[in-house]
Design a protein around this motif. Structure first.
Motif, mmCIF file in Angstrom:
data_model
loop_
_atom_site.group_PDB
_atom_site.id
_atom_site.type_symbol
_atom_site.label_atom_id
_atom_site.label_comp_id
_atom_site.label_asym_id
_atom_site.label_seq_id
_atom_site.Cartn_x
_atom_site.Cartn_y
_atom_site.Cartn_z
ATOM 1 N N LEU A 166 59.747 41.554 26.511
ATOM 2 C CA LEU A 166 60.728 42.239 26.943
ATOM 3 C C LEU A 166 61.065 43.422 26.231
ATOM 4 O O LEU A 166 61.417 43.428 24.984
ATOM 5 C CB LEU A 166 62.053 41.146 27.040
ATOM 6 C CG LEU A 166 62.340 40.321 28.367
ATOM 7 C CD1 LEU A 166 60.879 39.502 28.564
ATOM 8 C CD2 LEU A 166 63.623 39.490 28.287
ATOM 9 N N VAL A 167 61.784 44.558 26.768
ATOM 10 C CA VAL A 167 62.270 45.721 26.160
ATOM 11 C C VAL A 167 63.561 46.057 26.719
ATOM 12 O O VAL A 167 63.569 46.171 27.964
ATOM 13 C CB VAL A 167 61.381 46.825 26.367
ATOM 14 C CG1 VAL A 167 62.181 48.119 25.818
ATOM 15 C CG2 VAL A 167 60.112 46.797 25.528
ATOM 16 N N ILE A 168 64.689 45.739 25.875
ATOM 17 C CA ILE A 168 66.108 45.903 26.215
ATOM 18 C C ILE A 168 66.435 47.110 26.203
ATOM 19 O O ILE A 168 66.528 47.725 24.829
ATOM 20 C CB ILE A 168 67.110 44.580 25.805
ATOM 21 C CG1 ILE A 168 66.269 43.386 25.741
ATOM 22 C CG2 ILE A 168 68.195 44.901 26.078
ATOM 23 C CD1 ILE A 168 66.804 42.299 24.971
ATOM 24 N N GLU A 169 66.724 48.114 26.995
ATOM 25 C CA GLU A 169 67.027 49.351 26.831
ATOM 26 C C GLU A 169 68.618 49.560 26.884
ATOM 27 O O GLU A 169 69.298 49.143 27.935
ATOM 28 C CB GLU A 169 66.727 50.133 27.970
ATOM 29 C CG GLU A 169 66.892 51.854 28.105
ATOM 30 C CD GLU A 169 66.374 52.458 29.393
ATOM 31 O OE1 GLU A 169 66.794 53.736 29.251
ATOM 32 O OE2 GLU A 169 65.795 51.927 29.979
ATOM 33 N N PRO A 170 69.079 50.318 25.767
ATOM 34 C CA PRO A 170 70.585 50.684 25.887
ATOM 35 C C PRO A 170 71.006 52.030 26.839
ATOM 36 O O PRO A 170 70.284 52.751 27.027
ATOM 37 C CB PRO A 170 70.923 51.173 24.641
ATOM 38 C CG PRO A 170 69.599 51.687 23.873
ATOM 39 C CD PRO A 170 68.516 51.164 24.682
ATOM 40 N N ALA A 171 72.082 52.103 27.323
ATOM 41 C CA ALA A 171 72.704 53.198 28.122
ATOM 42 C C ALA A 171 73.050 54.257 27.057
ATOM 43 O O ALA A 171 72.930 55.503 27.648
ATOM 44 C CB ALA A 171 74.041 52.825 28.840
ATOM 45 N N GLY A 172 73.199 54.121 25.970
ATOM 46 C CA GLY A 172 73.440 55.173 24.911
ATOM 47 C C GLY A 172 72.530 55.084 23.560
ATOM 48 O O GLY A 172 71.472 54.883 23.710
ATOM 49 N N ARG A 193 69.205 48.728 31.043
ATOM 50 C CA ARG A 193 68.235 47.977 32.016
ATOM 51 C C ARG A 193 67.316 47.049 30.971
ATOM 52 O O ARG A 193 67.161 47.112 29.605
ATOM 53 C CB ARG A 193 67.345 48.559 32.783
ATOM 54 C CG ARG A 193 66.598 49.695 32.279
ATOM 55 C CD ARG A 193 65.603 50.412 33.020
ATOM 56 N NE ARG A 193 64.908 51.443 32.187
ATOM 57 C CZ ARG A 193 63.976 52.271 32.643
ATOM 58 N NH1 ARG A 193 63.404 52.084 33.947
ATOM 59 N NH2 ARG A 193 63.323 53.158 32.037
ATOM 60 N N VAL A 194 66.511 45.990 31.432
ATOM 61 C CA VAL A 194 65.342 45.422 30.791
ATOM 62 C C VAL A 194 64.244 45.388 31.541
ATOM 63 O O VAL A 194 63.875 45.452 32.715
ATOM 64 C CB VAL A 194 66.095 43.804 30.633
ATOM 65 C CG1 VAL A 194 64.650 42.950 30.147
ATOM 66 C CG2 VAL A 194 67.115 43.542 30.053
ATOM 67 N N LEU A 195 63.178 45.844 30.607
ATOM 68 C CA LEU A 195 61.730 45.967 31.267
ATOM 69 C C LEU A 195 60.957 44.999 31.012
ATOM 70 O O LEU A 195 61.026 44.604 29.845
ATOM 71 C CB LEU A 195 61.068 47.171 30.670
ATOM 72 C CG LEU A 195 61.613 48.513 30.783
ATOM 73 C CD1 LEU A 195 61.270 49.482 30.039
ATOM 74 C CD2 LEU A 195 61.977 48.857 32.448
#
Length: 591
Positions: free
Chosen positions: A331-337, A292-294
């Motif tokens: 923007l904070v780009i969150e990885p799935a792993g 996701r992106v915050l």
């Protein structure tokens, strides 16, 4: 119903709309009054201790753009809603990971050269300090990384409470490729482990690959904001700054002025996300590993040493000072792993260049619903600029002449129709005088039946003489899409940003600072109305003579290029009307 009142209603509505827009331009609505109790929000501050002295900035880094300090800026979101809780370290430093320690002995700058862009990284946290791109039409470079008083910088790491990680303060070991386009940053030690790889591809995109061993819940920072806008650009109500993303087939733009809470963008259908202003874009296209992106709205406090960013507090806690501050998105780009792969675009929002990337980024150019008109106009301006005259002001004038020539058959037919209607004015006035005493009954109420008969007799006259009463309005209606398309084009096309014409007009995308062009345009608008064939109704004649005032009010805050287009069109129309006045004499018909 008396159709003579219809033009009055239309012009009155247009006048109200234009005056309201001009009022908002010069007297914007004030923000709401602050509440009685306004707790201050703790400002982000650097707290570094024991930091090694930073070396001199590399070429391409702004003089007031400091490197990240050993104590990175702590960002604690002052919002009521936070992202879902994640597992985190309870306290203290994270445990040292297994494996051989990897770190650098000193801080250094790493410069990567792309096809057009030049990126400057620091090995302290493997963050982007500067990204220089050519400024369109200016022959110089522009830095798209916001100058700031401290970190985090783009591609820093953050937890999901938007707090910088200790990895942002350590020195990564650097391995730079021989071609000067790719570099790999590695660290393994008490702060955790991470590997970041940056490289420019053949299209000019920046490929970013990040692996981090810091436990669950981390993300890559992009922003806040893009570029270094001037005070005038920050204060302009026409300037666009914010976040933009594409989810599925929908492109959405968020203005930070109205945002106070964290926004969560699920990664399932997210095609890309980024920060933008009117003319430039920094966007990340996920290749793999996106969760996701915050979006975190922040207040921007400018200073001599750069910008400082403050998370936007809730509305009821905003102070009067904070309400006056500009806002941006981080923007904070969150990885799935534990890894994330991105393709990043940094550069101007050139429609054709973005379209050639085949990523859908051309949809960030806000040409609106009239893009089908604006795109050919822009292509025509480019062709004239590249092949005829290297000045967009003269290109606008030549484009206006070309449009006028292409519309000449239509305007010729329309002008003859209007002049023929003018010959019918005595007959029309005779019909109106015949019915005038019958249009109202003794109580002053409208006589609908008599009005209907009068209108039918006038329409029968039009039909008998072969005149179309709407023929004179058709050219104006056809020009309105071109007018609004030009407005969009001149307000959003980076090619016209700061493009000069002559003398005092040095920016065709901005309003004339001395309002000379709008005043001259107003005079030509009056002459155009004065020389045009007039209707027999004296009230209508006075109303049309008032139209130049309305147009002047509309064009005062408009981009100079748009005023230049309308001014040129007015001059050509005056010459055209003078030709018809000389060679097509009007002989009024007898009543």
């Amino acid at each position: 119903m008396d159709n003579r009142r219809l033009p009055y209603a239309v012009l009155l509505c247009a006048l109200v709309f234009v005056l309201w827009q001009v009022w908002l331009h010069y007297f914007p609505l004030p923000p709401p009054l602050p509440p009685e109790n306004r707790p201050e929000v703790r400002e982000i501050a650097a707290t570094g201790e024991g930091k090694a002295a930073a070396p001199a900035a590399a070429p391409g880094v702004a003089a007031n753009q400091a490197a990240p300090s050993a104590g990175a800026i702590a960002v604690e979101p002052a919002v009521k809603s936070s992202p879902p809780a994640v597992a985190a370290e309870a306290a203290g430093e994270p445990a040292a990971p297994a494996g051989k320690p990897i770190a650098a002995a000193a801080e250094e700058r790493v410069v990567l050269q792309g096809r057009q862009a030049r990126a400057v990284f620091t090995n302290r946290g493997a963050q982007l300090l500067s990204l220089m791109v050519p400024e369109p039409g200016k022959g110089k470079e522009l830095d798209l990384v916001r100058a700031r008083a401290g970190g985090p910088y783009p591609y820093a790491l953050s937890d999901l409470k938007l707090r910088p990680l200790p990895l942002n303060d350590v020195l990564f070991a650097v391995e730079k490729a021989a071609d000067g386009r790719t570099a790999t940053f590695r660290y393994n030690g008490p702060a955790g482990s991470a590997e970041k790889r940056f490289g420019f591809d053949e299209r000019g995109l920046l490929a970013v690959e990040v692996k981090a061993g810091v436990g669950a819940g981390w993300g890559i920072v992009l922003g806040p904001g893009i570029g270094n806008p001037t005070a005038a650009e920050l204060g302009s109500r026409y300037a666009q700054r914010g976040a933009v993303w594409k989810s599925g087939e929908d492109v959405k733009v968020q203005d930070p002025k109205s945002e106070t809470e964290l926004r969560d963008l699920p990664g399932r259908d997210l095609r890309w996300a980024g920060v933008e202003d009117t003319y430039f874009l920094a966007a990340a296209v996920p290749e793999s590993g996106l969760a996701r992106v915050l979006l975190q709205p922040v207040l921007v406090r400018s200073g001599a040493d750069g910008a400082r960013f403050i998370p936007v507090p809730p509305k009821d806690q905003l102070t009067s000072e904070q309400k006056d501050l500009n806002r941006e998105f981080e923007l904070v780009i969150e990885p799935a792993g534990d890894s994330l792969s991105l393709l990043c675009f940094w550069g101007p929002k050139n429609y054709e260049q973005l379209k050639s990337l085949r990523l859908g980024l051309e949809e960030t150019v806000p040409l609106g619903s009239l893009s089908w008109v604006a795109r050919p106009l822009l292509a025509g301006l480019h062709w004239i600029h590249d092949h005829v005259v290297a000045n967009y002001g003269w290109a606008i004038i030549l484009m206006t002449v070309l449009i006028k020539v292409l519309m000449l058959p239509l305007t010729h037919h329309s002008t003859l129709s209007m002049r023929k209607m003018q010959t019918l004015n005595p007959k029309m006035q005779s019909i109106r005088e015949k019915y005038r005493p019958k249009l109202k009954d003794k109580q002053g109420r409208p006589n609908v039946e008599m009005q209907r008969k009068m209108n039918e007799e006038i329409m029968a006259l039009y039909k008998a003489e072969g005149v179309n009463p709407a023929g004179g309005c058709l050219p104006l209606l056809l020009q309105m899409p071109i007018l609004f398309a030009f407005y969009r084009l001149l307000s959003t096309s980076v090619e016209l940003r700061h493009a000069p014409w002559i003398w005092w007009v040095q920016d065709l995308s901005a309003a004339d600072p001395y309002i000379v062009l709008p005043l001259v345009m107003g005079v030509t608008q009056f002459l155009q109305v004065y020389f045009a064939p007039q209707s027999g109704d004296p009230m209508q004649r006075r109303l049309f003579l008032f139209m130049p005032v309305v147009m002047l009010a509309f064009f005062l805050p408009a981009p100079s290029g748009l005023v230049l287009y309308w001014l040129t069109n007015n001059v050509l129309t005056i010459f055209q009307q003078s030709f018809y006045n000389r060679f097509y004499k009007i002989e009024p018909a007898k009543p």
